[in-house]
Design an enzyme around this catalytic site. Structure first.
Site, PDB file in Angstrom:
ATOM      1  N   ALA A  12       0.860  -1.201   0.000  1.00  0.00           N
ATOM      2  CA  ALA A  12       0.000   0.000   0.000  1.00  0.00           C
ATOM      3  C   ALA A  12       0.886   1.237   0.000  1.00  0.00           C
ATOM      4  O   ALA A  12       2.111   1.147   0.158  1.00  0.00           O
ATOM      5  CB  ALA A  12      -0.897   0.008   1.239  1.00  0.00           C
ATOM      6  N   VAL A  61       7.054  -7.499  10.084  1.00  0.00           N
ATOM      7  CA  VAL A  61       8.340  -6.968  10.573  1.00  0.00           C
ATOM      8  C   VAL A  61       8.439  -6.972  12.099  1.00  0.00           C
ATOM      9  O   VAL A  61       9.516  -6.807  12.650  1.00  0.00           O
ATOM     10  CB  VAL A  61       8.638  -5.532  10.058  1.00  0.00           C
ATOM     11  CG1 VAL A  61       8.817  -5.500   8.551  1.00  0.00           C
ATOM     12  CG2 VAL A  61       7.600  -4.530  10.519  1.00  0.00           C
ATOM     13  N   TYR A 153       2.972   7.691  18.643  1.00  0.00           N
ATOM     14  CA  TYR A 153       3.351   7.712  17.218  1.00  0.00           C
ATOM     15  C   TYR A 153       4.530   8.678  17.026  1.00  0.00           C
ATOM     16  O   TYR A 153       5.530   8.328  16.400  1.00  0.00           O
ATOM     17  CB  TYR A 153       2.179   8.109  16.319  1.00  0.00           C
ATOM     18  CG  TYR A 153       2.578   8.121  14.858  1.00  0.00           C
ATOM     19  CD1 TYR A 153       2.935   6.937  14.209  1.00  0.00           C
ATOM     20  CD2 TYR A 153       2.653   9.313  14.137  1.00  0.00           C
ATOM     21  CE1 TYR A 153       3.347   6.936  12.871  1.00  0.00           C
ATOM     22  CE2 TYR A 153       3.062   9.323  12.802  1.00  0.00           C
ATOM     23  CZ  TYR A 153       3.397   8.139  12.175  1.00  0.00           C
ATOM     24  OH  TYR A 153       3.810   8.144  10.854  1.00  0.00           O
ATOM     25  N   LYS A 157       8.460   7.890  15.856  1.00  0.00           N
ATOM     26  CA  LYS A 157       9.126   8.521  14.710  1.00  0.00           C
ATOM     27  C   LYS A 157      10.326   9.371  15.148  1.00  0.00           C
ATOM     28  O   LYS A 157      11.283   9.515  14.396  1.00  0.00           O
ATOM     29  CB  LYS A 157       8.111   9.322  13.891  1.00  0.00           C
ATOM     30  CG  LYS A 157       7.101   8.424  13.159  1.00  0.00           C
ATOM     31  CD  LYS A 157       7.795   7.507  12.129  1.00  0.00           C
ATOM     32  CE  LYS A 157       6.817   6.671  11.334  1.00  0.00           C
ATOM     33  NZ  LYS A 157       7.472   5.824  10.317  1.00  0.00           N
ATOM     34  N   PRO A 183       8.172  12.677   5.697  1.00  0.00           N
ATOM     35  CA  PRO A 183       7.078  13.352   4.989  1.00  0.00           C
ATOM     36  C   PRO A 183       6.044  13.948   5.951  1.00  0.00           C
ATOM     37  O   PRO A 183       5.875  13.493   7.083  1.00  0.00           O
ATOM     38  CB  PRO A 183       6.422  12.218   4.172  1.00  0.00           C
ATOM     39  CG  PRO A 183       7.354  11.037   4.275  1.00  0.00           C
ATOM     40  CD  PRO A 183       8.078  11.219   5.564  1.00  0.00           C
ATOM     41  N   GLY A 184       5.336  14.954   5.427  1.00  0.00           N
ATOM     42  CA  GLY A 184       4.142  15.463   6.097  1.00  0.00           C
ATOM     43  C   GLY A 184       2.931  14.672   5.635  1.00  0.00           C
ATOM     44  O   GLY A 184       3.045  13.515   5.216  1.00  0.00           O
TER      45      GLY A 184
END
Ligand code: NDP
Ligand code: 8X3
Length: 252
Positions: A12, A61, A153, A157, A183-184
Site C-alpha cells: 500500500a 516486521v 506515534y 518517529k 514526509p508530512g
C-alpha cells in the site's frame, strides 16, 4: 546499473509507489508486507509492466524470527541488497495519553521502531560485507514535532530519526549511506489504519488541501539514490505546500 532494492510495506501507500518507481527504472525488487494477495498482485504487475525481477516476501516486521528467516533465506544473489527502504509502519489511534489503548502503543512501537531495527540488524551486515549500500528510513514530520494525541506515534518517529543518525555514525566507515526521509501529510491508507477503518474520519484529514501523494514520496526516495557516490542526503523533510508544520495546515 541494476540495483537490488528491498522495500518493506509495499502492499500500500508509499511502499507500493516506491516499488513502482524503482521497477520503472529497471531495478530488481524484494517487496514485503503481511497481505500476501496484494503482494503477489503487485509482483505480477511489476513483472508484466516493467519486465523486472521481483521477489515477494510475506512477513510481519514485528517478528524477529520472521525477519531473520526472510533475510537468511534469500539466495546469495538476492542477498546483494543495494538499497533497503525501511518503510513499513503505522499510526494506530488518536487519543489523549490517559485514555490511550495500550495495544495501539505496542503495535506502533513494535512496527515502527523494533521492526525497523530488526530489518536493519539483518540487512546491514550484508552491506558491510560488500562495503556498499544505502539504508533509507521513512520517518515523519511527527518525528520532528510532537502534536496533540500523537504521543507514542511521534515518539516512535523521533526514535526513527535518532536511530537513523546512530546507524549513519556506525556505518560511515563501511561506505554505507543512511538517509532519513520525513514526509508530512499524505493520503494513503495511513489514516484509515489510524482510525481503525473509519473512512469518513480518515478522509476528513485531507479535506480542503492538497496532501502529498505516495508518488511524491517515491520520487524523493528515488532521488536520494541517484546522487554521486560521494554525496548523501542525511535528512529530508517533505511537506505539502499547504502544510507549514505538523499541525499547521492551510485549508482553503
Ligand atoms: P499505508 O498504511 O498506506 O502503508 C503501510 C504499509 O506498511 C503497508 O504496506 C503495510 O502492509 C505495511 N505494514 C504495516 N505494518 C506492518 C507489519 N507489521 N509488517 C509488515 N508490513 C507492515 O501507510 P503509508 O504508506 O502512508 O506509510 C508508510 C510509512 O510512512 C509509515 O512508516 C508511516 O508511518 C510513514 N508516514 C506516513 C505519512 C502519511 O501521512 N501517510 C507521513 C509520514 C510518514 P500490510 O498491511 O500488508 O502488512
Ligand atoms: C504521518 C504524518 O503528522 O499526520 O506520519 O502523523 S502525521
Amino acid at each position: 546499473m541494476t540495483k537490488i532494492v528491498f522495500i518493506t510495506g509495499a502492499t500500500a501507500g508509499f511502499g507500493m509507489a516506491i516499488a513502482r518507481k524503482f521497477a520503472a527504472n529497471g531495478h530488481s525488487l524484494i517487496i514485503t508486507g503481511r497481505r500476501k494477495v496484494l503482494l503477489d498482485e503487485l509482483a505480477k504487475e511489476l513483472i508484466t509492466t516493467f519486465n523486472v525481477e521481483v521477489f515477494p516476501l510475506c512477513f510481519d516486521v514485528r517478528s524477529l524470527k520472521a525477519v531473520g528467516e526472510a533475510i537468511t533465506g534469500l539466495t546469495e544473489r538476492w542477498k546483494n541488497i543495494d538499497i533497503l527502504v525501511n518503510n513499513a509502519g503505522l499510526a494506530v489511534g488518536l487519543n489523549q495519553i490517559h485514555e490511550a489503548v495500550i495495544d495501539d502503543w505496542e503495535r506502533m512501537i513494535d512496527t515502527n521502531v523494533k521492526g525497523l531495527l530488526y530489518m536493519t540488524r539483518y540487512v546491514s551486515p550484508l552491506m558491510v560485507a560488500r562495503k556498499q549500500g544505502h539504508i533509507i528510513n521513512i520517518g515523519s514530520i511527527a518525528g520532528k514535532e510532537v502534536y496533540p494525541m500523537g504521543h507514542v506515534y511521534c515518539g516512535s518517529k523521533f526514535a526513527v530519526d535518532a536511530i537513523t543518525k546512530g546507524t549513519r555514525i556506525d556505518l560511515v566507515s563501511h561506505n554505507i549511506k543512511v538517509t532519513h526521509i520525513a514526509p508530512g501529510a499524505a493520503n494513503t491508507e495511513f489514516s484509515l489504519v489510524r482510525f481503525k477503518g473509519d473512512k469518513n474520519r480518515a478522509d476528513s484529514v485531507y479535506n480542503g488541501f492538497q496532501p502529498l501523494t505516495a508518488e511524491d514520496v517515491a520520487d524523493a526516495v528515488f532521488y536520494v539514490t541517484t546522487l554521486p557516490a560521494h554525496v548523501n542526503i542525511n535528512d529530508m523533510v517533505l511537506m505539502p505546500t499547504a502544510q507549514a508544520s505538523a499541525v499547521n495546515i492551510h485549508k482553503g
